[in-house]
Design an enzyme around this catalytic site. Structure first.
Site, PDB file in Angstrom:
ATOM      1  CB  SER A 221      -0.857   0.025   1.269  1.00  0.00           C
ATOM      2  OG  SER A 221      -1.529   1.259   1.389  1.00  0.00           O
TER       3      SER A 221
ATOM      4  CE1 TYR B  80      -4.489  -2.292   5.543  1.00  0.00           C
ATOM      5  CE2 TYR B  80      -3.734  -0.046   5.184  1.00  0.00           C
ATOM      6  CZ  TYR B  80      -4.189  -1.250   4.690  1.00  0.00           C
ATOM      7  OH  TYR B  80      -4.347  -1.419   3.334  1.00  0.00           O
TER       8      TYR B  80
ATOM      9  CE  LYS C  15      -1.864  -4.129   3.433  1.00  0.00           C
ATOM     10  NZ  LYS C  15      -2.090  -5.069   2.349  1.00  0.00           N
TER      11      LYS C  15
ATOM     12  CG  ASN D  74     -11.738   2.285   0.711  1.00  0.00           C
ATOM     13  OD1 ASN D  74     -12.748   1.945   0.098  1.00  0.00           O
ATOM     14  ND2 ASN D  74     -10.576   2.495   0.112  1.00  0.00           N
TER      15      ASN D  74
HETATM   16  N1  LIG Z   1      -8.751  -0.225  -1.186  1.00  0.00           N
HETATM   17  C1  LIG Z   1      -7.653   0.502  -0.944  1.00  0.00           C
HETATM   18  O1  LIG Z   1      -7.686   1.736  -0.920  1.00  0.00           O
HETATM   19  C2  LIG Z   1      -6.373  -0.187  -0.710  1.00  0.00           C
HETATM   20  C3  LIG Z   1      -6.260  -1.529  -0.461  1.00  0.00           C
HETATM   21  N2  LIG Z   1      -5.044  -2.097  -0.244  1.00  0.00           N
HETATM   22  C4  LIG Z   1      -4.912  -3.518   0.015  1.00  0.00           C
HETATM   23  O2  LIG Z   1      -5.531  -4.229  -1.017  1.00  0.00           O
HETATM   24  C5  LIG Z   1      -5.868  -5.523  -0.542  1.00  0.00           C
HETATM   25  C6  LIG Z   1      -7.252  -5.877  -1.033  1.00  0.00           C
HETATM   26  O3  LIG Z   1      -8.196  -5.025  -0.412  1.00  0.00           O
HETATM   27  P1  LIG Z   1      -9.408  -4.370  -1.191  1.00  0.00           P
HETATM   28  O4  LIG Z   1      -9.615  -5.049  -2.474  1.00  0.00           O
HETATM   29  O5  LIG Z   1      -9.227  -2.926  -1.166  1.00  0.00           O
HETATM   30  O6  LIG Z   1     -10.620  -4.644  -0.191  1.00  0.00           O
HETATM   31  P2  LIG Z   1     -11.629  -5.863  -0.098  1.00  0.00           P
HETATM   32  O7  LIG Z   1     -12.187  -5.828   1.284  1.00  0.00           O
HETATM   33  O8  LIG Z   1     -12.570  -5.859  -1.224  1.00  0.00           O
HETATM   34  O9  LIG Z   1     -10.686  -7.114  -0.284  1.00  0.00           O
HETATM   35  C7  LIG Z   1     -10.022  -7.771   0.756  1.00  0.00           C
HETATM   36  C8  LIG Z   1     -10.244  -9.247   0.555  1.00  0.00           C
HETATM   37  O10 LIG Z   1      -9.491  -9.970   1.511  1.00  0.00           O
HETATM   38  C9  LIG Z   1     -10.323 -10.977   2.030  1.00  0.00           C
HETATM   39  N3  LIG Z   1      -9.891 -11.357   3.355  1.00  0.00           N
HETATM   40  C10 LIG Z   1      -9.929 -10.619   4.486  1.00  0.00           C
HETATM   41  N4  LIG Z   1      -9.478 -11.329   5.513  1.00  0.00           N
HETATM   42  C11 LIG Z   1      -9.137 -12.542   5.018  1.00  0.00           C
HETATM   43  C12 LIG Z   1      -8.631 -13.714   5.610  1.00  0.00           C
HETATM   44  N5  LIG Z   1      -8.372 -13.787   6.909  1.00  0.00           N
HETATM   45  N6  LIG Z   1      -8.403 -14.781   4.813  1.00  0.00           N
HETATM   46  C13 LIG Z   1      -8.666 -14.730   3.483  1.00  0.00           C
HETATM   47  N7  LIG Z   1      -9.154 -13.639   2.880  1.00  0.00           N
HETATM   48  C14 LIG Z   1      -9.397 -12.566   3.650  1.00  0.00           C
HETATM   49  C15 LIG Z   1     -11.709 -10.351   2.075  1.00  0.00           C
HETATM   50  O11 LIG Z   1     -12.736 -11.324   2.194  1.00  0.00           O
HETATM   51  C16 LIG Z   1     -11.718  -9.607   0.758  1.00  0.00           C
HETATM   52  O12 LIG Z   1     -12.149 -10.434  -0.298  1.00  0.00           O
HETATM   53  C17 LIG Z   1      -5.706  -5.475   0.967  1.00  0.00           C
HETATM   54  O13 LIG Z   1      -4.506  -6.136   1.331  1.00  0.00           O
HETATM   55  C18 LIG Z   1      -5.595  -3.994   1.265  1.00  0.00           C
HETATM   56  O14 LIG Z   1      -4.837  -3.743   2.408  1.00  0.00           O
HETATM   57  C19 LIG Z   1      -3.897  -1.372  -0.297  1.00  0.00           C
HETATM   58  C20 LIG Z   1      -3.954  -0.043  -0.537  1.00  0.00           C
HETATM   59  C21 LIG Z   1      -5.172   0.648  -0.748  1.00  0.00           C
HETATM   60  C1  LIG Z   2      -8.368   1.178   3.578  1.00  0.00           C
HETATM   61  C2  LIG Z   2      -7.847   2.517   3.200  1.00  0.00           C
HETATM   62  O1  LIG Z   2      -8.796   3.309   2.619  1.00  0.00           O
HETATM   63  C3  LIG Z   2      -6.761   2.400   2.211  1.00  0.00           C
HETATM   64  O2  LIG Z   2      -5.905   1.362   2.563  1.00  0.00           O
HETATM   65  C4  LIG Z   2      -4.713   1.705   2.220  1.00  0.00           C
HETATM   66  O3  LIG Z   2      -3.783   0.938   2.287  1.00  0.00           O
HETATM   67  C5  LIG Z   2      -4.652   3.096   1.723  1.00  0.00           C
HETATM   68  O4  LIG Z   2      -3.694   3.798   2.388  1.00  0.00           O
HETATM   69  C6  LIG Z   2      -5.975   3.648   2.011  1.00  0.00           C
HETATM   70  O5  LIG Z   2      -5.927   4.393   3.203  1.00  0.00           O
END
Ligand SMILES: NC(=O)C1=CN([C@@H]2O[C@H](COP(=O)(O)OP(=O)(O)OC[C@H]3O[C@@H](n4cnc5c(N)ncnc54)[C@H](O)[C@@H]3O)[C@@H](O)[C@H]2O)C=CC1
Ligand SMILES: C[C@H](O)[C@@H]1OC(=O)[C@H](O)[C@@H]1O
Length: 254
Positions: A144, A157, A161, A195
């Site tokens: 991230s 968090y 990352k 988020n």
């Molecule tokens: N959305 C954002 O702004 C950002 C997201 N990220 C990272 O991207 C990755 C994906 O997140 P997003 O797609 O944004 O959100 P999201 O909530 O749609 O995806 C996260 C996924 O991880 C799964 N998950 C959570 N805990 C789990 C576990 N214990 N075992 C297996 N699966 C699990 C959830 O069910 C979900 O499908 C995360 O690692 C997040 O930290 C990084 C930077 C920014």
């Molecule tokens: C969950 C936050 O909106 C998202 O997660 C990250 O890793 C980015 O920094 C954003 O804050």
């Protein structure tokens, strides 16, 4: 041009958001895909069907990435169904926003276990299989922008990352001799479930949009291209690298 023709790609946390977009992006580029998911069977099955509609093979394997046994089981089931592992996208993560001074111990521990321990054991299990296969591979971890900057309600968090980014740097060294490349993507603010509540605050959302030189927040699909690129032979000499995918948010100080 299809960048992942003949490859088998594994993606964790792929029933929603960035993981789902990466899984479908990999299939669009010719890969067969195994997805890990935590909870709901419906969205995981829908992702599998979307991949199969592209003419690729797909399976979904349920499991909590915080449990090291999930990683071994995921890789074993992917090999059983799809024959091999060429790429691991370690993506699963949580971000339960909370203030620092009264942060509950269990929220800290769960966030560390899912985001950092989960990535560690998934990467290790995939690498063990890749070494056994003997023809290299690629690992892409979803870190991230938060590896580089802080967040008032993300004190539990952001260290995870930074840890994921650091994991890719160290595994790039440990695994280079096996032809396994390890890189991370650093998304900015991407509109997903993680988020949804935080960005329901209109003022905060407007501030985040205005901080972004490209003028909009990211969509999950904005990560698919960078992840596919790093997974592909187009990035054959890229390892230990981190790619910001944030619409320019990080560099926008003033
Ligand atoms: N959305 C954002 O702004 C950002 C997201 N990220 C990272 O991207 C990755 C994906 O997140 P997003 O797609 O944004 O959100 P999201 O909530 O749609 O995806 C996260 C996924 O991880 C799964 N998950 C959570 N805990 C789990 C576990 N214990 N075992 C297996 N699966 C699990 C959830 O069910 C979900 O499908 C995360 O690692 C997040 O930290 C990084 C930077 C920014
Ligand atoms: C969950 C936050 O909106 C998202 O997660 C990250 O890793 C980015 O920094 C954003 O804050």
């Amino acid at each position: 041009m299809k960048l992942l023709e003949g490859k088998t790609v594994l993606v964790t946390g792929a029933s929603t958001g960035i993981g789902r977009a990466a899984a479908i992006g990999a299939a669009q580029h010719g890969a067969d895909v195994a997805i890990n998911y935590a909870h709901s069977d419906g969205p995981a099955q829908a992702c599998v069907e979307a991949i199969q509609a592209l003419g690729r093979k797909a399976i979904a394997v349920k499991g909590d990435v915080a449990d090291p046994e999930t990683a071994q089981a995921f890789v074993a089931k992917a090999v059983e169904a799809l024959g091999k592992v060429d790429v691991m996208v370690s993506n699963a993560g949580i971000c339960p926003f909370h203030s620092f001074l009264d942060m509950p111990v269990d929220v800290v521990e769960r966030t560390f276990r899912v985001n950092l321990h989960g990535a560690y054991f998934m990467v290790q299990a995939a690498a063990q299989q890749m070494v056994k296969q003997g023809h290299g591979g690629a690992i892409v971890a979803v870190s991230s922008i938060s590896a580089l900057v802080g967040g008032e309600f993300q004190t539990h968090y952001t260290p995870t990352k930074a840890g994921v980014h650091s994991l890719m740097q160290s595994t790039a060294i440990a695994l280079g001799k096996y032809g396994i490349r390890c890189n991370s993507v650093l998304p900015g603010t991407i509109l997903t479930e993680i988020n949804k509540d935080d960005l329901a605050d209109a003022e905060k959302r407007k501030y985040m949009e205005e901080r972004t030189p490209l003028g909009r927040l990211g969509m999950p699909e904005d990560l698919a291209g960078p992840i596919v690129f790093l997974a592909s032979d187009m990035a054959a000499y890229v390892t230990g690298a981190a790619l910001l995918v944030d619409g320019g948010m990080f560099v926008n100080l003033q």
